[in-house]
Motif scaffolding. Structure first.
Motif, PDB file in Angstrom:
ATOM      1  N   ARG A  75      11.803  58.691  37.328  1.00  0.00           N
ATOM      2  CA  ARG A  75      11.506  57.754  36.245  1.00  0.00           C
ATOM      3  C   ARG A  75      11.356  56.320  36.742  1.00  0.00           C
ATOM      4  NH1 ARG A  75      11.140  58.518  31.180  1.00  0.00           N
ATOM      5  NH2 ARG A  75      11.760  56.366  30.758  1.00  0.00           N
ATOM      6  N   THR A  76      11.870  56.032  37.944  1.00  0.00           N
ATOM      7  CA  THR A  76      11.733  54.679  38.497  1.00  0.00           C
ATOM      8  C   THR A  76      10.454  54.526  39.313  1.00  0.00           C
ATOM      9  OG1 THR A  76      12.891  55.123  40.603  1.00  0.00           O
ATOM     10  CG2 THR A  76      14.253  54.567  38.668  1.00  0.00           C
ATOM     11  N   TRP A  78       6.216  54.867  40.182  1.00  0.00           N
ATOM     12  CA  TRP A  78       4.916  54.736  39.517  1.00  0.00           C
ATOM     13  C   TRP A  78       4.661  56.024  38.771  1.00  0.00           C
ATOM     14  CZ3 TRP A  78      -0.125  56.447  41.990  1.00  0.00           C
ATOM     15  CH2 TRP A  78      -1.229  56.069  41.202  1.00  0.00           C
ATOM     16  N   TYR A  79       4.202  55.934  37.534  1.00  0.00           N
ATOM     17  CA  TYR A  79       4.132  57.125  36.675  1.00  0.00           C
ATOM     18  C   TYR A  79       3.332  58.262  37.303  1.00  0.00           C
ATOM     19  CZ  TYR A  79       3.139  60.316  32.897  1.00  0.00           C
ATOM     20  OH  TYR A  79       3.024  61.457  32.158  1.00  0.00           O
ATOM     21  N   ARG A 103       2.428  61.903  28.879  1.00  0.00           N
ATOM     22  CA  ARG A 103       2.733  60.554  28.397  1.00  0.00           C
ATOM     23  C   ARG A 103       1.948  60.201  27.147  1.00  0.00           C
ATOM     24  NH1 ARG A 103       5.379  56.149  31.779  1.00  0.00           N
ATOM     25  NH2 ARG A 103       6.965  57.668  31.134  1.00  0.00           N
ATOM     26  N   GLU A 107       5.480  62.718  24.844  1.00  0.00           N
ATOM     27  CA  GLU A 107       6.309  61.523  25.007  1.00  0.00           C
ATOM     28  C   GLU A 107       6.099  60.535  23.859  1.00  0.00           C
ATOM     29  OE1 GLU A 107       6.440  59.620  28.788  1.00  0.00           O
ATOM     30  OE2 GLU A 107       6.506  61.498  29.917  1.00  0.00           O
ATOM     31  N   SER A 113       9.074  57.993  25.992  1.00  0.00           N
ATOM     32  CA  SER A 113       8.657  56.785  26.711  1.00  0.00           C
ATOM     33  C   SER A 113       8.426  55.690  25.672  1.00  0.00           C
ATOM     34  CB  SER A 113       7.385  57.036  27.531  1.00  0.00           C
ATOM     35  OG  SER A 113       6.340  57.543  26.717  1.00  0.00           O
ATOM     36  N   THR A 114       8.332  54.464  26.131  1.00  0.00           N
ATOM     37  CA  THR A 114       8.202  53.335  25.213  1.00  0.00           C
ATOM     38  C   THR A 114       6.740  53.108  24.846  1.00  0.00           C
ATOM     39  OG1 THR A 114       7.883  51.676  26.941  1.00  0.00           O
ATOM     40  CG2 THR A 114      10.170  52.264  26.383  1.00  0.00           C
ATOM     41  N   GLU A 117       4.951  51.606  27.766  1.00  0.00           N
ATOM     42  CA  GLU A 117       4.610  52.587  28.802  1.00  0.00           C
ATOM     43  C   GLU A 117       3.423  53.438  28.374  1.00  0.00           C
ATOM     44  OE1 GLU A 117       8.936  53.478  30.921  1.00  0.00           O
ATOM     45  OE2 GLU A 117       8.480  54.406  28.982  1.00  0.00           O
ATOM     46  N   GLN A 118       3.372  53.799  27.110  1.00  0.00           N
ATOM     47  CA  GLN A 118       2.282  54.632  26.610  1.00  0.00           C
ATOM     48  C   GLN A 118       0.952  53.881  26.639  1.00  0.00           C
ATOM     49  OE1 GLN A 118       4.000  55.561  22.814  1.00  0.00           O
ATOM     50  NE2 GLN A 118       5.749  56.543  23.790  1.00  0.00           N
ATOM     51  N   ALA A 120       0.231  51.380  28.658  1.00  0.00           N
ATOM     52  CA  ALA A 120      -0.124  51.230  30.075  1.00  0.00           C
ATOM     53  C   ALA A 120      -0.785  52.502  30.593  1.00  0.00           C
ATOM     54  CB  ALA A 120       1.116  50.890  30.894  1.00  0.00           C
ATOM     55  N   PHE A 121      -0.275  53.653  30.164  1.00  0.00           N
ATOM     56  CA  PHE A 121      -0.875  54.917  30.587  1.00  0.00           C
ATOM     57  C   PHE A 121      -2.312  55.031  30.108  1.00  0.00           C
ATOM     58  CE2 PHE A 121      -2.211  59.169  29.453  1.00  0.00           C
ATOM     59  CZ  PHE A 121      -2.148  59.798  30.682  1.00  0.00           C
TER      60      PHE A 121
END
Length: 255
Positions: A75-76, A78-79, A103, A107, A113-114, A117-118, A120-121
């Motif tokens: 989880r830390t 790069w996705y 994601r 997710e 996921s936040t 984060e979503q 960014a994906f």
């Protein structure tokens, strides 16, 4: 379909074998690298489709990747990092049974996921896939779409059939209750990540056998040598089609 299901399936499986033989006989610089991404709701038929695709292929040159939830360490990272580790070398076919698109789907619905984060994906996935394609990987992305009624039937079968016990997951319990949320996530994912270099194709998968035939035909037309592909019918255009925005409203995608 013309031929019976089993006869047609065996013909297509032979074409897959011929394709893989051609892939492994080329020198490393010319050999294909293939990534197949299969996505869809719970119960959409991904496992059964993958079984038919890989049944007669070389285990050395074919890999199915179905990753568990990420560890605390992952989880830390790069996705996309843990997916990159599974990409094919020359002559290999890698099938992702669910993929980085977790994601944009589960997710999102389950809050794993936040929103940052979503987003960014959705921004980064097309660039990631462009790099894969530009590196020489053939990328095939297929969304298996089923109706709410058919999903309910399949999930109930899982719960009552002892031989399907290993398919039962915690996500099954909310798949129907959160149907509309999954539909919304699907629509955003397809809209934001369908690109000319990495397009989505949708298969209407309420009929498992028809969907499997259509998917294998599509894959062969994407990766097979011309002499092999020439003997394979195109998939039924009403059953498997390239995603377009109109599909969100015209009934081709289950709501």
């Amino acid at each position: 379909m013309g031929k019976g299901y089993q006869e047609e399936l065996e013909s297509l499986q032979l074409a897959l074998v011929r394709t893989q033989i051609a892939m492994t006989q080329r020198d490393e610089e010319a050999a294909q690298r293939v990534v197949i991404v299969l996505e869809g709701r719970d119960g959409a038929g991904k496992d059964g489709t993958i079984k038919r695709i890989t049944e007669h292929l070389s285990v050395r040159a074919t890999r199915v990747v179905a990753l568990p939830k990420p560890s605390d360490r992952e989880r830390t990272q790069w996705y996309f990092q843990r997916y990159v580790a599974h990409l094919p070398a020359a002559g290999e076919i890698v099938i992702f049974n669910r993929s980085w698109y977790n994601r944009a789907g589960v997710e999102v619905v389950m809050g794993f996921s936040t929103p940052v984060e979503q987003e960014a994906f959705l921004r980064d996935a097309p660039d990631f896939e462009r790099m894969l394609v530009e590196s020489g990987i053939k990328l095939v992305k297929i969304w298996l779409d089923i109706s709410k009624k058919e999903q309910a039937s399949r999930l109930e079968s899982r719960r009552t059939d002892p031989l399907k016990a290993l398919k039962v997951s915690d996500m099954d319990k909310v798949a129907q209750a959160r149907w509309a949320e999954y539909s919304a996530a699907r629509d955003i994912m397809l809209t934001r990540t369908h690109t000319p270099f990495a397009p989505w194709h949708v298969v209407r998968a309420d009929d498992k056998k028809e969907a499997r035939i259509a998917i294998i035909r599509h894959i062969l037309h994407r990766i097979a040598p011309p002499d092999v592909a020439a003997d394979v019918d195109l998939p039924d255009a009403d059953l498997l089609f390239p995603f377009d925005m109109a599909a969100l409203e015209d009934g081709r995608l289950a709501k």
